[in-house]
Design a protein around this motif. Structure first.
Motif, PDB file in Angstrom:
ATOM      1  N   LYS A   4      -4.892  71.042  37.062  1.00 16.81           N
ATOM      2  CA  LYS A   4      -5.443  70.526  36.025  1.00 16.81           C
ATOM      3  C   LYS A   4      -7.042  70.177  36.029  1.00 16.81           C
ATOM      4  O   LYS A   4      -7.528  69.652  35.201  1.00 16.81           O
ATOM      5  N   ILE A   5      -7.352  70.524  37.225  1.00 20.01           N
ATOM      6  CA  ILE A   5      -8.990  70.225  37.648  1.00 20.01           C
ATOM      7  C   ILE A   5      -9.767  71.040  36.834  1.00 20.01           C
ATOM      8  O   ILE A   5      -9.787  72.068  36.694  1.00 20.01           O
ATOM      9  N   HIS A  38     -18.023  58.636  37.482  1.00 17.08           N
ATOM     10  CA  HIS A  38     -16.789  58.676  36.860  1.00 17.08           C
ATOM     11  C   HIS A  38     -16.109  59.981  37.221  1.00 17.08           C
ATOM     12  O   HIS A  38     -15.031  60.206  37.478  1.00 17.08           O
ATOM     13  N   SER A  39     -16.729  61.034  37.061  1.00 11.81           N
ATOM     14  CA  SER A  39     -16.279  62.624  37.115  1.00 11.81           C
ATOM     15  C   SER A  39     -15.783  62.780  38.639  1.00 11.81           C
ATOM     16  O   SER A  39     -14.646  63.289  38.763  1.00 11.81           O
ATOM     17  N   GLU A  44     -11.547  62.881  42.713  1.00 11.01           N
ATOM     18  CA  GLU A  44     -10.899  62.485  44.156  1.00 11.01           C
ATOM     19  C   GLU A  44      -9.249  61.973  43.487  1.00 11.01           C
ATOM     20  O   GLU A  44      -8.537  61.974  44.492  1.00 11.01           O
ATOM     21  N   GLU A  45      -9.227  61.283  42.584  1.00 15.51           N
ATOM     22  CA  GLU A  45      -7.867  60.715  42.054  1.00 15.51           C
ATOM     23  C   GLU A  45      -6.860  61.989  41.910  1.00 15.51           C
ATOM     24  O   GLU A  45      -5.599  61.918  42.428  1.00 15.51           O
ATOM     25  N   ARG A  46      -7.282  62.958  41.294  1.00 13.73           N
ATOM     26  CA  ARG A  46      -6.455  64.173  41.207  1.00 13.73           C
ATOM     27  C   ARG A  46      -6.183  64.774  42.465  1.00 13.73           C
ATOM     28  O   ARG A  46      -5.123  65.320  42.645  1.00 13.73           O
ATOM     29  N   LEU A  47      -6.988  65.079  43.393  1.00 14.62           N
ATOM     30  CA  LEU A  47      -6.557  65.799  44.690  1.00 14.62           C
ATOM     31  C   LEU A  47      -6.169  64.862  45.769  1.00 14.62           C
ATOM     32  O   LEU A  47      -5.351  65.250  46.543  1.00 14.62           O
ATOM     33  N   GLY A  48      -6.227  63.195  45.507  1.00 15.27           N
ATOM     34  CA  GLY A  48      -5.538  62.454  46.249  1.00 15.27           C
ATOM     35  C   GLY A  48      -6.288  62.190  47.413  1.00 15.27           C
ATOM     36  O   GLY A  48      -5.688  61.955  48.594  1.00 15.27           O
TER      37      GLY A  48
END
Length: 298
Positions: A4-5, A38-39, A44-48
């Protein structure tokens, strides 16, 4: 989840990682620094995994960030090249051609030849960057580079743009007024010589000589150090030091009496300048015109 990135966030990450600064990257991308930050946090949060190490002075890629950057750049470079190729299919060749080169090649080859090309193709823009370092032209986003033939990586396409040339050592008559002329390269160690700082390793350039197949490198010393050769020539003309430069630069001043050449029988020959570039660049019409204009005619 990774699927979803947003691809825009990946392209923004490349800019931040290259610039090592949110401020410069935001200006380049045309967004606010807070929106860019923010982007990147969302990515980073989506990739963990953490991609950027943030400090008060800027941002630098983490180990995971470096790995992602090295993986992404070739794909984005390819996309940009294809988009440029499609855009170039208009009636007239267009686009910006960026070339990194030495100041000698820029003034004696690139500009004399390309200045004749530009009036015919007003949609072509030319950027010539002067530097002595051996850089990765793909990573630094240059379309091509100009270097001496034996300095080019094997995976690049190379096109000869100049004949072989000799180097020369000279100083002004005023410099030699109270000094003996050097008879061998080793005599230079007792002279005031203009030094050239090399960008790649930060060291000083060792003057190269050759006689009867025997090569010598002499680490000269003196009061002045520059990182381009034009200033070294000026210093020699003003009587401050000996200079080491291509023969075609020195000879007109010798003939006019402004410089005295020495160690001529030790002058080495270098294998000429070549334009080098990755294979995908040759498909762009504007770039093809530049290559054709620069190619050495035999």
């Amino acid at each position: 989840m990774a699927n979803k990135i947003d691809l825009n966030s990946l392209s923004s990450f490349i800019v931040v990682a290259r610039e090592r600064s949110f401020t410069r990257a935001a200006a380049q991308l045309g967004v606010t620094q807070s929106a860019l930050s923010h982007s990147m946090r969302a990515l980073e949060e989506r990739l963990g995994v953490r991609l950027l190490a943030r400090t008060t002075r800027g941002a630098s890629p983490t180990e995971a960030g470096e790995r992602l950057l090295m993986s992404l750049v070739p794909h984005y470079e390819g996309i940009e090249a294809e988009l440029a190729a499609v855009s170039a299919l208009r009636d007239k060749p267009s686009g910006t051609i960026r070339i990194t080169t030495h100041d000698h090649a820029a003034s004696t080859i690139l500009w004399p030849k390309l200045s004749k090309l530009l009036p015919e193709y007003p949609d072509i823009r030319l950027e010539i960057n002067i530097g002595y370092g051996l850089i990765d032209i793909v990573a630094e986003r240059f379309d091509a580079g100009v270097r001496i033939g034996d300095q080019i990586a094997k995976d690049m396409i190379a096109v000869r743009i100049s004949p072989d040339f000799r180097m020369a050592v000279a100083a002004s008559p005023a410099y030699f007024a109270n000094r003996a002329k050097p008879q061998t390269p080793q005599d230079l160690t007792s002279h005031n010589c203009g030094n050239l700082r090399m960008a790649t390793h930060g060291g000083l350039y060792a003057w190269e000589f050759e006689q009867d197949g025997r090569a010598q490198h002499v680490q000269v010393s003196g009061q002045i150090i520059f990182n381009t050769s034009t200033q070294l020539l000026n210093a020699a003309l003003e009587g401050y030091a000996l200079t080491y430069a291509p023969e075609d630069v020195i000879q007109p001043h010798v003939e006019a009496g402004r410089l005295v050449r020495v160690l001529e029988d030790w002058s080495p020959t270098f294998p000429g300048y070549h334009l080098y570039y990755p294979s995908r660049r040759q498909s762009l019409p504007a770039f093809a015109l530049v290559v054709e204009a620069l190619k050495l005619r035999t």
